[in-house]
Structure formats: C-alpha cells, structure tokens
Design a protein around this motif. Structure first.
Motif, PDB file in Angstrom:
ATOM      1  N   ASP A  14       0.896  -1.125  -0.054  1.00 52.35           N
ATOM      2  CA  ASP A  14       0.098   0.162   0.045  1.00 52.35           C
ATOM      3  C   ASP A  14       1.034   1.161   0.005  1.00 52.35           C
ATOM      4  OD1 ASP A  14      -2.469  -1.171   0.104  1.00 52.35           O
ATOM      5  OD2 ASP A  14      -2.598  -1.215   2.076  1.00 52.35           O
ATOM      6  N   PHE A  15       0.437   2.412  -0.924  1.00 53.64           N
ATOM      7  CA  PHE A  15       1.369   3.347  -0.871  1.00 53.64           C
ATOM      8  C   PHE A  15       0.727   4.605  -0.460  1.00 53.64           C
ATOM      9  CE2 PHE A  15       3.552   0.684  -3.897  1.00 53.64           C
ATOM     10  CZ  PHE A  15       4.879   1.103  -3.970  1.00 53.64           C
ATOM     11  N   LEU A  16       1.146   5.624   0.025  1.00 51.37           N
ATOM     12  CA  LEU A  16       0.600   6.804   0.437  1.00 51.37           C
ATOM     13  C   LEU A  16       1.281   7.833  -0.581  1.00 51.37           C
ATOM     14  CD1 LEU A  16       1.564   6.732   4.423  1.00 51.37           C
ATOM     15  CD2 LEU A  16      -0.680   6.407   3.386  1.00 51.37           C
ATOM     16  N   THR A  17       0.419   8.911  -0.712  1.00 55.11           N
ATOM     17  CA  THR A  17       0.799  10.268  -1.471  1.00 55.11           C
ATOM     18  C   THR A  17       1.525  10.862  -0.278  1.00 55.11           C
ATOM     19  OG1 THR A  17      -1.136  11.367  -1.004  1.00 55.11           O
ATOM     20  CG2 THR A  17      -1.354  10.077  -3.047  1.00 55.11           C
ATOM     21  N   PRO A  18       2.328  12.002  -0.724  1.00 54.56           N
ATOM     22  CA  PRO A  18       2.850  12.917   0.066  1.00 54.56           C
ATOM     23  C   PRO A  18       2.119  13.644   0.935  1.00 54.56           C
ATOM     24  CG  PRO A  18       4.208  13.032  -1.970  1.00 54.56           C
ATOM     25  CD  PRO A  18       2.879  11.921  -2.187  1.00 54.56           C
ATOM     26  N   THR A  31       6.232  21.043   4.205  1.00 58.34           N
ATOM     27  CA  THR A  31       7.169  20.706   5.289  1.00 58.34           C
ATOM     28  C   THR A  31       7.623  19.139   4.798  1.00 58.34           C
ATOM     29  OG1 THR A  31       6.386  21.860   6.903  1.00 58.34           O
ATOM     30  CG2 THR A  31       7.812  20.467   7.666  1.00 58.34           C
ATOM     31  N   PHE A  32       6.756  18.413   4.294  1.00 62.16           N
ATOM     32  CA  PHE A  32       6.813  16.769   4.183  1.00 62.16           C
ATOM     33  C   PHE A  32       7.721  16.826   2.973  1.00 62.16           C
ATOM     34  CE2 PHE A  32       6.166  12.502   2.607  1.00 62.16           C
ATOM     35  CZ  PHE A  32       6.537  11.989   3.672  1.00 62.16           C
ATOM     36  N   TYR A  33       7.757  17.774   1.834  1.00 64.74           N
ATOM     37  CA  TYR A  33       8.208  17.806   0.591  1.00 64.74           C
ATOM     38  C   TYR A  33      10.017  17.998   1.156  1.00 64.74           C
ATOM     39  CZ  TYR A  33       4.800  16.685  -3.003  1.00 64.74           C
ATOM     40  OH  TYR A  33       3.846  16.264  -3.631  1.00 64.74           O
ATOM     41  N   LYS A  34       9.984  18.927   2.233  1.00 64.68           N
ATOM     42  CA  LYS A  34      11.578  19.292   2.564  1.00 64.68           C
ATOM     43  C   LYS A  34      12.096  17.892   2.834  1.00 64.68           C
ATOM     44  CE  LYS A  34      10.720  24.001   3.571  1.00 64.68           C
ATOM     45  NZ  LYS A  34      10.463  24.983   4.768  1.00 64.68           N
ATOM     46  N   TYR A  35      11.376  17.289   3.796  1.00 64.63           N
ATOM     47  CA  TYR A  35      11.948  15.812   4.287  1.00 64.63           C
ATOM     48  C   TYR A  35      12.177  15.081   3.184  1.00 64.63           C
ATOM     49  CZ  TYR A  35      10.231  16.545   9.227  1.00 64.63           C
ATOM     50  OH  TYR A  35      10.330  17.011  10.434  1.00 64.63           O
ATOM     51  N   LEU A  36      11.488  14.918   1.869  1.00 66.38           N
ATOM     52  CA  LEU A  36      11.557  14.202   0.986  1.00 66.38           C
ATOM     53  C   LEU A  36      12.749  14.505   0.066  1.00 66.38           C
ATOM     54  CD1 LEU A  36       7.975  13.608  -0.551  1.00 66.38           C
ATOM     55  CD2 LEU A  36       9.560  11.881   0.261  1.00 66.38           C
ATOM     56  N   ARG A  37      13.315  15.745   0.304  1.00 67.44           N
ATOM     57  CA  ARG A  37      14.553  15.958  -0.364  1.00 67.44           C
ATOM     58  C   ARG A  37      15.897  15.351  -0.035  1.00 67.44           C
ATOM     59  NH1 ARG A  37      13.227  21.823   0.131  1.00 67.44           N
ATOM     60  NH2 ARG A  37      11.495  22.149  -1.490  1.00 67.44           N
ATOM     61  N   ARG A  49       9.730   6.974  -6.948  1.00 66.19           N
ATOM     62  CA  ARG A  49       9.457   7.907  -7.795  1.00 66.19           C
ATOM     63  C   ARG A  49       8.968   7.036  -8.884  1.00 66.19           C
ATOM     64  NH1 ARG A  49      11.184  12.823  -5.413  1.00 66.19           N
ATOM     65  NH2 ARG A  49      12.519  12.588  -3.858  1.00 66.19           N
ATOM     66  N   PHE A  50       7.853   7.585  -9.455  1.00 62.08           N
ATOM     67  CA  PHE A  50       7.258   6.985 -10.679  1.00 62.08           C
ATOM     68  C   PHE A  50       6.895   8.360 -11.875  1.00 62.08           C
ATOM     69  CE2 PHE A  50       5.912   4.437  -7.343  1.00 62.08           C
ATOM     70  CZ  PHE A  50       5.789   3.164  -7.648  1.00 62.08           C
ATOM     71  N   GLY A  51       8.156   8.167 -12.641  1.00 61.45           N
ATOM     72  CA  GLY A  51       8.186   9.564 -13.719  1.00 61.45           C
ATOM     73  C   GLY A  51       8.789  10.812 -12.743  1.00 61.45           C
ATOM     74  N   GLY A  52       8.462  11.906 -13.443  1.00 61.11           N
ATOM     75  CA  GLY A  52       9.199  12.917 -12.772  1.00 61.11           C
ATOM     76  C   GLY A  52       8.554  13.262 -11.432  1.00 61.11           C
ATOM     77  N   ASN A  53       7.300  13.670 -11.299  1.00 60.64           N
ATOM     78  CA  ASN A  53       6.652  14.325 -10.420  1.00 60.64           C
ATOM     79  C   ASN A  53       5.820  13.328  -9.231  1.00 60.64           C
ATOM     80  OD1 ASN A  53       7.898  16.837 -10.817  1.00 60.64           O
ATOM     81  ND2 ASN A  53       5.939  17.149 -12.117  1.00 60.64           N
ATOM     82  N   CYS A  54       5.563  11.971  -9.734  1.00 58.08           N
ATOM     83  CA  CYS A  54       4.985  11.209  -9.148  1.00 58.08           C
ATOM     84  C   CYS A  54       5.632  10.373  -7.948  1.00 58.08           C
ATOM     85  CB  CYS A  54       4.491  10.114  -9.950  1.00 58.08           C
ATOM     86  SG  CYS A  54       2.973   8.911  -9.000  1.00 58.08           S
ATOM     87  N   ILE A  55       5.363  10.747  -6.529  1.00 60.14           N
ATOM     88  CA  ILE A  55       5.878  10.351  -5.454  1.00 60.14           C
ATOM     89  C   ILE A  55       5.120   9.532  -4.704  1.00 60.14           C
ATOM     90  CG2 ILE A  55       7.597  10.848  -3.395  1.00 60.14           C
ATOM     91  CD1 ILE A  55       8.331  13.215  -4.741  1.00 60.14           C
TER      92      ILE A  55
END
Length: 72
Positions: A14-18, A31-37, A49-55
């Motif tokens: 099972d996957f979650l979106t950001p 804030t979560f996107y900062k963690y993802l960096r 990561r699936f493609g450019g912007n799909c996390i």
C-alpha cells in the motif's frame, strides 16, 4: 482497487501520497516535501518515484520511519 492484487494474485504494498503522509504526521505538505529532499540514507522518508513528479511512500516503511523519529 488496482493497488491490491497483481495478475498473479500477489499483494502489492500500500502506498501513500505525500499529502496523505503529511496528514498522518499532522504537518504541512510543504514541510513533508522538505523531508523528501533528503535521501533515506540521510534520514529522509522512504519513497518511490514514478516518472518526474509522482512520488509514493510505501506505508509500512513510512510507519517505521515515522516511529523512529530523528533520534534527538
């Protein structure tokens, strides 16, 4: 749901979106996107990561990561 079973009957993670992950942590999605960096090896959350912007974040690994905290 297509996320539940593959053609051979194997269950997929099972996957979650950001946005969903941020809501679970009760933090702003920015804030979560900062963690993802940060890569997971440097303390960032596990993600695929699936493609450019799909996390997508695997739910079980996310739970372990969130429960581990930062160690301080």
């Amino acid at each position: 749901s297509f996320m539940k079973a593959g053609e051979n009957g194997a269950d997929l993670e099972d996957f979650l979106t950001p946005k969903e992950a941020a809501a679970i942590l009760r933090i702003n999605v920015r804030t979560f996107y900062k963690y993802l960096r940060k890569p997971p090896s440097k303390g960032g959350p596990p993600c695929r990561r699936f493609g450019g912007n799909c996390i997508r974040i695997p739910k079980t690994k996310f739970t372990k990561w969130a429960n581990a905290g930062t160690g301080d």
